[in-house]
Every structure is written in structure tokens, then in C-alpha cells.
Motif scaffolding. Structure first.
Motif, short mmCIF file in Angstrom:
data_model
loop_
_atom_site.label_atom_id
_atom_site.label_comp_id
_atom_site.label_asym_id
_atom_site.label_seq_id
_atom_site.Cartn_x
_atom_site.Cartn_y
_atom_site.Cartn_z
N GLY A 261 66.67 58.03 154.92
CA GLY A 261 68.07 57.83 155.25
C GLY A 261 68.89 59.08 155.48
O GLY A 261 70.11 59.07 155.32
N LEU A 265 73.12 57.05 161.58
CA LEU A 265 72.74 55.86 162.34
C LEU A 265 73.03 56.08 163.82
O LEU A 265 74.04 56.70 164.18
N ARG A 375 71.81 53.83 154.36
CA ARG A 375 70.86 54.31 155.37
C ARG A 375 69.43 54.31 154.84
O ARG A 375 68.49 54.01 155.58
#
Length: 474
Positions: A261, A265, A375
Motif C-alpha cells: 500500500g 491509488l 491502500r
């Protein structure tokens, strides 16, 4: 045969347009114990240079005020770094309401716009501040020993750079509340910025609810995170050069970073999360972001999912904003629109990030809804989808998102920053089970004003007594 129990993971989108449940808490950063006004005699002047972007600078300003209080120093109006990223030298006076800043903090610290000159024996002398580089996350003891000693020696000190130079976690609730008074009350943008921001919000809200998203898919963040592999060879070359020029050398493997993560994004992933949560293509979205790296190739999948996209330039094309869209003014307007939006979603909310302060401000502003994608939890779901495993994708995303906080009061757990979550220090309850959480009296400002007046009156009496003694001696 034992029946298999089916879980339906649902999120009520209509509820997300309203603020989160407060649990009986309300924001309060006023002192709750004895908080004497700053004495007339101080130990010297404190200058600081706040580096980084708008939000990094905000936290540095909060720390500067607290450092001045700790050292009983007079704070010189903080300097904002006109750095190479912003190309903006508007400074504190160009962004914030100086008079409001000084007046709001009059019970806490003395603030001047510049170090005054000293007139002695018919000569004018300017105090030169002694420059010091503070250690990162310095404890209070550093300010009361090393920094204070130099201040007393030279009359003034200049702390530079001043980002993350005071520990965030301090075991003194009144000090933490002072940070909130600075961040959420004293730091008010100039009237023209407030008018511009409110105009944009009014235009957006005239058509119903709207969501704001900070799309952190920008060159500096991608280079910092080491997220290169999804780009063309030419784009990778640009990112790697930027990383080499601006960040310490470190082994970064994209697949490893993404799996835990550490990558922002992508715009498409943002759209897929929102659709899985339950938002449809009629949702109106305000994008707060710098220049998207990779251009329309990455933006098109998001736009296909959510075509009703806006930014400050599309809502308000005034010359003032167009001329400063990349500078602190554009960032300040984005900050205010995101603060006032019905829902806010950051795509990368690490320290020093635009979202870091906003999340805390929205919490303080009435537990306004935030959607914070996990994430790390989402990464394997997206990776499976890219490998063709699409069954149950949306349910898997919802299952992860239901474990996140949507803006209500919640315990701050490291590495969450105090500036992201100032609960419980800067909140209180009218009927608390714990006396420490009780709200201060409604007349707390009158009490502080009275204390300040008493301090001024004592100074005047002392001055009159000194003058009377001198006249008698003459």
C-alpha cells in the motif's frame, strides 16, 4: 449439511453525505486549566522558516507558536519557504489574515511582524538572529535548554528549516490544544481567498451534494514512493531523475511497494473504490490536485466512471485564480473547498501530505465525512483483479472499506498524526464520564481577557511607580 452463512457487505451512501456521528463530542481547543497570559518580559525573539507545501507549513506554524510559548519568546511572523516546487513568494502576509492571527493568539504568545530595532545611547541597533538547525521531532527539553540558551545569548534565534522540528506527541493536553487554536482558529486565509473559496462552494452546492478528492497521482509523490512500473520508459526516466534529484537513494521495488500500500491509488482505482462503495455516475466530484502525471491516459478510466468532474478552474475562471493555480493561492482555495465539501477522499494521506491537515480539520469542523481507502488492504484485491480474478471484487472492496473510519471520533494510533486526529485533546463532552473530558466554561474567553487585562494593568502600575520614583529623585 451445515448451511453456509452469506454476509452482505453494504454501505449506506445516503448516510455518507451527512456528518459522522459525534458520540456526544464537540470541538473545543480553549484552555481547561490555569493558562496565564504571556508576560511582558520575554526571553527574546523567535524566527522560523516553514518549508514544504501549504499543509507542511501549517503544522510548522503551529509548532512555532507552541515553541514560542514554551520558551516564553516573542514570535516573529513565520516565514513561508518560496521553494522550487511552488515558485511562490507570497509569504505569510500574502496567504493568511495577519491581524486575525495575532489577535486570536494574544492570550497565548506575543507576535510581531519583524524584530524591532533597539535604540541605545543615541544609536540604532538591529538584533541579528542566531541561526540554528533544530533536530527533527525535537522534544520540549531541547527548546528549554539548547534553543533557550542561544536565545538569551543573542536576543533572537532563527530556526531553519522548520518542518517537523517539534515532537507531535506531547504529554501536555494544554500544549496540544494550543496547536489546535492555531490550526483551526488563528490560521485564517485572507478575505479574498475566503471569498473565492466560498463562491466556488456555493456554485457547487447549488446543484446538490458534492464530494472532493485529493488525487495525489503527481510526479513528486510517485517519485517519492518509487511507483514507476506502470509508466512508459520515457515517463519512468522522468520519475527516476526527479527522485535522484530530490530524495535519498533507496532500493525501491514497485511490486513490493504496491503490495504493502505504498503507492498512491491510480485514478481508475479511485473510481472503482467509489463504485464499489455505492456511488453512481451522477456523483459530482471536485478534484483538488496538481498536474496529473501520465495525463489523460490515466484520467480517462476515472472520467468514464464519474463524468461530473470539476476543479477550481472549471468552477471559477477568474484571472486571480488562473494566474496562481499552481501556487499557494490555488492550494489554499483547494484546501477550503475540500474542508467545506460534504465528503472528502484522499488517495494518499501520509505525513506532510495535503490530506494530513485536512482530515484533522474536517474532524474538528464537526466530524465531516471522510473516505480513507486502506491502500494496504485494497492492494491484493486490485492485483487479483488485474490477474483476471474479478469474482466478488466489489464485495471484497466494501469489506475492506467497512473497517475504515468515516470521520467520527476515534483513537489516534501511531503512525496517525496529531494533525490528522486531535481527538480527544481538542474535543470535549458536556456530560462526560471522565472529568478530563468536560467542556470548559462558556465564558472562558472572558476569563482569559480578564487575565490579560490584569497583566497589562500590573505593567502600567509598575511603569507609573518607576516614573514617580524618578521624578522624586530629580
Amino acid at each position: 449439511m451445515v448451511p453456509v452463512k452469506t454476509f452482505i457487505w453494504l454501505i449506506n451512501v445516503e448516510e455518507l453525505w451527512e456528518s459522522a456521528k459525534s458520540g456526544g463530542w464537540r470541538p473545543s481547543s480553549a484552555p481547561r486549566s490555569d493558562w496565564p497570559p504571556p508576560p511582558k518580559e520575554t526571553n527574546g525573539y523567535l524566527r522560523v522558516r516553514c518549508n514544504g507545501g501549504l499543509n507542511q507549513q501549517r503544522s510548522a506554524i503551529c509548532n512555532a507558536v507552541l515553541a514560542a510559548r514554551i520558551m516564553n519568546a516573542t514570535l516573529v511572523l513565520p516565514e513561508l519557504d518560496a521553494n522550487s516546487f511552488w515558485h511562490d513568494d507570497s509569504g505569510f502576509q500574502g496567504i493568511y489574515d495577519v491581524e486575525h492571527f495575532i489577535q486570536t493568539l494574544k492570550y497565548d504568545v506575543r507576535i510581531v511582524e519583524s524584530i524591532p530595532e533597539i535604540h541605545k545611547n543615541g544609536k540604532t541597533k538591529k538584533i541579528k538572529a542566531h541561526q540554528i538547525r533544530p533536530p527533527r521531532d525535537a522534544p520540549i527539553s531541547w527548546y528549554t535548554t539548547v534553543a533557550l540558551k542561544k536565545m538569551k545569548e543573542h536576543g533572537a534565534i532563527y530556526l531553519t528549516p522548520f518542518s517537523h522540528r517539534l515532537a507531535e506527541e506531547i504529554d501536555n493536553a494544554e500544549y496540544q490544544r494550543l496547536r489546535c487554536r492555531v490550526n483551526y482558529h488563528a490560521l485564517r486565509f485572507k478575505p479574498n481567498i475566503m471569498r473565492l473559496s466560498e463562491s466556488i462552494v456555493d456554485k457547487l452546492r447549488a446543484r446538490g451534494h458534492f464530494m472532493s478528492i485529493h488525487l495525489r497521482f503527481e510526479m513528486d509523490m510517485l517519485a517519492f514512493a518509487g511507483c514507476f512500473d506502470i509508466f512508459s520508459p520515457e515517463e519512468q526516466s522522468v520519475l527516476k531523475k526527479y527522485r535522484k534529484d530530490n530524495f535519498a537513494d533507496k532500493r525501491l521495488v514497485y511490486n513490493e511497494r504496491r503490495a504493502i500500500g505504498k503507492c498512491p491509488l491510480t485514478p481508475e482505482e479511485v473510481g472503482l473504490v467509489l463504485r464499489a462503495v455505492g456511488f453512481d455516475n451522477s456523483t459530482r466530484i471536485y478534484l483538488a490536485a496538481g498536474e496529473l502525471f501520465g495525463g489523460e491516459r490515466f484520467m480517462k478510466p476515472f472520467r468514464d466512471l464519474f463524468p461530473r468532474l470539476e476543479n477550481h478552474s472549471s468552477v471559477d475562471s477568474s484571472e486571480e485564480l488562473v494566474a496562481n493555480t499552481r501556487g499557494l493561492l490555488g492550494s489554499a482555495v483547494d484546501y477550503m473547498v475540500c474542508l467545506l465539501s460534504d465528503i472528502f477522499m484522499p488517495t494518499y494521506d501520509g505525513p506532510c501530505n495535503f490530506a494530513n491537515n485536512l482530515l484533522g480539520h474536517r474532524l474538528y469542523y464537526g466530524f465531516r465525512t471522510t473516505i480513507r481507502p486502506d491502500r494496504k488492504g485494497l492492494a491484493p484485491i486490485f492485483i487479483d483483479q488485474e490477474n483476471g480474478q474479478t469474482a466478488g471484487f466489489e464485495q471484497a472492496v466494501r469489506r475492506v472499506m467497512l473497517k475504515t473510519n468515516f470521520g467520527g471520533p476515534h483513537k489516534r494510533v501511531p503512525p496517525e498524526s496529531f494533525y490528522t486526529n486531535s481527538w480527544p485533546e481538542c474535543f470535549c463532552q458536556m456530560s462526560p464520564s471522565n472529568p478530563a473530558d468536560k467542556c470548559p466554561p462558556d465564558n472562558v474567553l472572558e476569563i482569559l481577557e480578564s487575565q490579560l487585562e490584569n497583566e497589562v494593568n500590573r505593567d502600567l502600575e509598575a511603569l507609573m511607580e518607576t516614573n514617580s520614583t524618578r521624578r522624586t529623585e530629580i
